[in-house]
Design an enzyme around this catalytic site. Structure first.
Site, PDB file in Angstrom:
ATOM      1  N   HIS A   1      52.069  18.245  26.127  1.00 14.30           N
ATOM      2  CA  HIS A   1      51.138  19.378  26.195  1.00 14.30           C
ATOM      3  C   HIS A   1      49.807  18.946  26.789  1.00 14.30           C
ATOM      4  O   HIS A   1      49.535  17.768  26.923  1.00 14.30           O
ATOM      5  CB  HIS A   1      50.904  20.001  24.815  1.00 14.30           C
ATOM      6  CG  HIS A   1      50.270  19.071  23.833  1.00 14.30           C
ATOM      7  ND1 HIS A   1      51.001  18.374  22.896  1.00 14.30           N
ATOM      8  CD2 HIS A   1      48.977  18.715  23.615  1.00 14.30           C
ATOM      9  CE1 HIS A   1      50.191  17.636  22.167  1.00 14.30           C
ATOM     10  NE2 HIS A   1      48.952  17.812  22.579  1.00 14.30           N
TER      11      HIS A   1
ATOM     12  N   GLU B   1      47.814  23.450  24.133  1.00 10.00           N
ATOM     13  CA  GLU B   1      47.351  23.339  22.746  1.00 10.00           C
ATOM     14  C   GLU B   1      45.915  23.818  22.688  1.00 10.00           C
ATOM     15  O   GLU B   1      45.030  23.254  23.328  1.00 10.00           O
ATOM     16  CB  GLU B   1      47.420  21.886  22.272  1.00 10.00           C
ATOM     17  CG  GLU B   1      46.785  21.669  20.903  1.00 10.00           C
ATOM     18  CD  GLU B   1      46.625  20.195  20.562  1.00 10.00           C
ATOM     19  OE1 GLU B   1      45.618  19.865  19.909  1.00 10.00           O
ATOM     20  OE2 GLU B   1      47.497  19.383  20.935  1.00 10.00           O
TER      21      GLU B   1
ATOM     22  N   HIS C   1      42.956  16.487  26.248  1.00  6.71           N
ATOM     23  CA  HIS C   1      43.817  15.376  26.631  1.00  6.71           C
ATOM     24  C   HIS C   1      45.170  15.875  27.119  1.00  6.71           C
ATOM     25  O   HIS C   1      45.541  17.008  26.886  1.00  6.71           O
ATOM     26  CB  HIS C   1      44.020  14.414  25.444  1.00  6.71           C
ATOM     27  CG  HIS C   1      44.672  15.044  24.252  1.00  6.71           C
ATOM     28  ND1 HIS C   1      43.957  15.447  23.144  1.00  6.71           N
ATOM     29  CD2 HIS C   1      45.967  15.353  23.977  1.00  6.71           C
ATOM     30  CE1 HIS C   1      44.792  15.970  22.249  1.00  6.71           C
ATOM     31  NE2 HIS C   1      46.014  15.929  22.736  1.00  6.71           N
TER      32      HIS C   1
ATOM     33  N   GLU D   1      47.071  11.054  25.232  1.00  2.00           N
ATOM     34  CA  GLU D   1      47.620  10.826  23.900  1.00  2.00           C
ATOM     35  C   GLU D   1      49.073  10.395  24.054  1.00  2.00           C
ATOM     36  O   GLU D   1      49.846  11.033  24.762  1.00  2.00           O
ATOM     37  CB  GLU D   1      47.551  12.103  23.070  1.00  2.00           C
ATOM     38  CG  GLU D   1      48.124  11.956  21.680  1.00  2.00           C
ATOM     39  CD  GLU D   1      48.074  13.251  20.876  1.00  2.00           C
ATOM     40  OE1 GLU D   1      48.108  13.156  19.645  1.00  2.00           O
ATOM     41  OE2 GLU D   1      48.006  14.348  21.480  1.00  2.00           O
TER      42      GLU D   1
END
Length: 142
Positions: free
Chosen positions: A7, A56, A76, A119
């Site tokens: 995401h 997200e 991110h 991430e």
């Protein structure tokens, strides 16, 4: 070493307005996580048939005074990896700083040369905490 795109995260100031906007684009809420202790909500929205590539929306319950500064919205990119320890070691061996080590066997953060936050998440269950990761401190911002 295989990775899977998960995401893109963006911070939002007005959750309802933002969700309405993404609804207008054809995205719908596919999952949500409300964190009482951290005082934030994570809302994942995706287009029909594209649930593997959500956006997200991160909403901080107590607000975020830096928004709507354009440089503050983007959070991110996220990727899952089959073994987070092996991936982090591979990156370190090639000169990449591990900004947030995978102390928990589940999550790490690194930065691209252009300072984009990435991430890394362990695919499946978290690995057992292990050295040197367990004792490694954060470096810089993530």
């Amino acid at each position: 070493m295989p990775v899977k795109y998960l995401h893109t995260m963006v911070r939002v100031k007005d959750l309802e307005k933002t969700m309405t906007f993404f609804n207008l684009l054809g995205l719908r809420e596919i999952r949500r996580r409300d964190d009482e202790g951290g005082r934030f909500s994570l809302i994942f929205m995706a287009a029909e048939g594209d649930e593997d590539c959500p956006v997200e929306l991160t909403y901080n319950w107590d607000g975020d005074d830096a928004l709507p500064d354009d440089s503050r919205h983007f959070g991110h990119l996220a990727y899952s990896v089959p073994n987070i320890y092996e991936m982090c070691q591979h990156l370190m061996d090639n000169g990449v700083t591990i900004n947030r080590p995978p102390r928990d066997g589940n999550m790490a953060f690194v930065r691209s040369p252009d300072n984009i936050s990435i991430e890394l998440l362990q695919d499946g269950d978290a690995l057992a905490p292990a050295e040197p990761w367990k004792s490694m401190e954060n470096t810089g911002h993530w």
